[in-house]
Structure formats: C-alpha cells, structure tokens
Design a protein around this motif. Structure first.
Motif, short mmCIF file in Angstrom:
data_model
loop_
_atom_site.label_atom_id
_atom_site.label_comp_id
_atom_site.label_asym_id
_atom_site.label_seq_id
_atom_site.Cartn_x
_atom_site.Cartn_y
_atom_site.Cartn_z
N ASP A 209 -62.76 5.06 60.51
CA ASP A 209 -62.41 6.19 59.66
C ASP A 209 -63.56 6.51 58.71
O ASP A 209 -63.90 7.68 58.50
N THR B 157 -65.63 10.08 58.79
CA THR B 157 -65.67 10.96 57.61
C THR B 157 -67.10 11.17 57.13
O THR B 157 -67.45 12.27 56.71
N ARG C 295 -68.85 14.81 56.97
CA ARG C 295 -69.47 15.28 55.74
C ARG C 295 -70.92 15.71 56.01
O ARG C 295 -71.38 16.73 55.51
#
Length: 176
Positions: free
Chosen positions: A28, A32, A36
């Motif tokens: 995770d 992420t 980003r």
C-alpha cells in the motif's frame, strides 16, 4: 486492506498473520508513493516541451535544408539555360562544345555551387534540327540531379531541369 491480501495471495507470497498485514502495508505504501509521483506535474511541462520540440525540430530542419538545396539548383539551371540560350542564339553556327555559351552555362552552375560536369545539357532547334537556318527557335535544356542531404552514396536524387527557348533573328546575316 482486503484487496492487498488478495493480491499477496495471487502472487503466492507466503503470508500468515502479522506478515500478511506487513506485506499489505508495504504494498500500500509503495502504490501510494507511486501514485503521488505520477500525479505530480511540477516541472514536467518544460521537459515535455523540450522533448517534443526536438522531435519536431529535426524533421523541419531537414525539410528546410532540402528545400534550400532544391531552390538553389532551380535557380542555377534556370540561369544556365537562359544565359546559354541567349548566347547560342547570336552565334552564326550554334554549338555547345568549347563555345562562349558553354562557359556561360558553367559560370551559372558554379555560382550556385553545382558541378558543371554533372549537368546534362541538350540543344534542339525547330523546325530544322541542325540550327543552321535563321528564324528557327533554339531550345536549351539543362538538367541536374540534386542529391538529398545526409543520404549515403547519393541514394536519393531529385532531378531539376529548366528549358529556355529563344528565336534566332531572321535578318541577322543580311548586309545593311
């Protein structure tokens, strides 16, 4: 969190209990961070401009260079044909070999950076093919093959030719 566990199981990772949670958190975190990074557009416009600009600039520059060479050859053959035909028209017996007209043609081609030996020059007269009769029309054809820039071994050449037609004076040889 449930979908990361399914992903870990589909990859056949040996996950049990706490390890499954750590793997899911790690995955995770990586996803992420990657999302980003992809969503950040700061500073990428100038890089895109430079990349696309260079990709567009190279073919445009090559096209301009090619057109300049073709235009130069067009000016040269047109000038050579016109000056050569004008000079041949006033000769009593027009001929290309060793004449002033041959020098005019060579000068016109050399002034534009073209080798005079590479030119194909033909002279025709109408209605008499021997150009001996006053009043005939004399046509001079000058042809040059222009090699495209950066092509190895002159693989691609574009023919450029020009014609000039002038009438020979009917009363040129008569006494006054």
């Amino acid at each position: 969190m449930h979908r990361w566990n399914e992903l870990a199981q589909s990859l056949r990772l040996p996950v049990t209990g706490r390890m499954r949670v750590q793997a899911a958190e790690w995955l995770d975190l990586r996803v992420t961070k990657w999302l980003r990074f992809v969503q950040q557009d700061r500073g990428s416009a100038s890089l895109e401009f430079l990349g696309v600009g260079i990709l567009l600039l190279v073919p445009i520059a090559y096209g301009m260079l090619t057109l300049v060479q073709l235009e130069q050859a067009m000016f040269a053959v047109e000038l050579a044909a016109r000056n050569g035909a004008r000079t041949l028209v006033v000769d009593a017996q027009p001929a290309l070999d060793g004449s002033f007209a041959a020098e005019q043609i060579a000068w016109a081609l050399q002034d534009h950076g073209i080798d005079p030996n590479a030119a194909h020059i033909t002279m025709t007269c109408a209605p008499n093919p021997d150009c001996s009769v006053l009043g005939d029309t004399l046509t001079l054809n000058v042809r040059v093959d222009v090699e495209l820039p950066f092509t190895p071994g002159a693989a691609l050449a574009v023919p450029v030719e020009a014609n000039a037609t002038f009438p020979r004076e009917r009363f040129e040889g008569l006494p006054e």
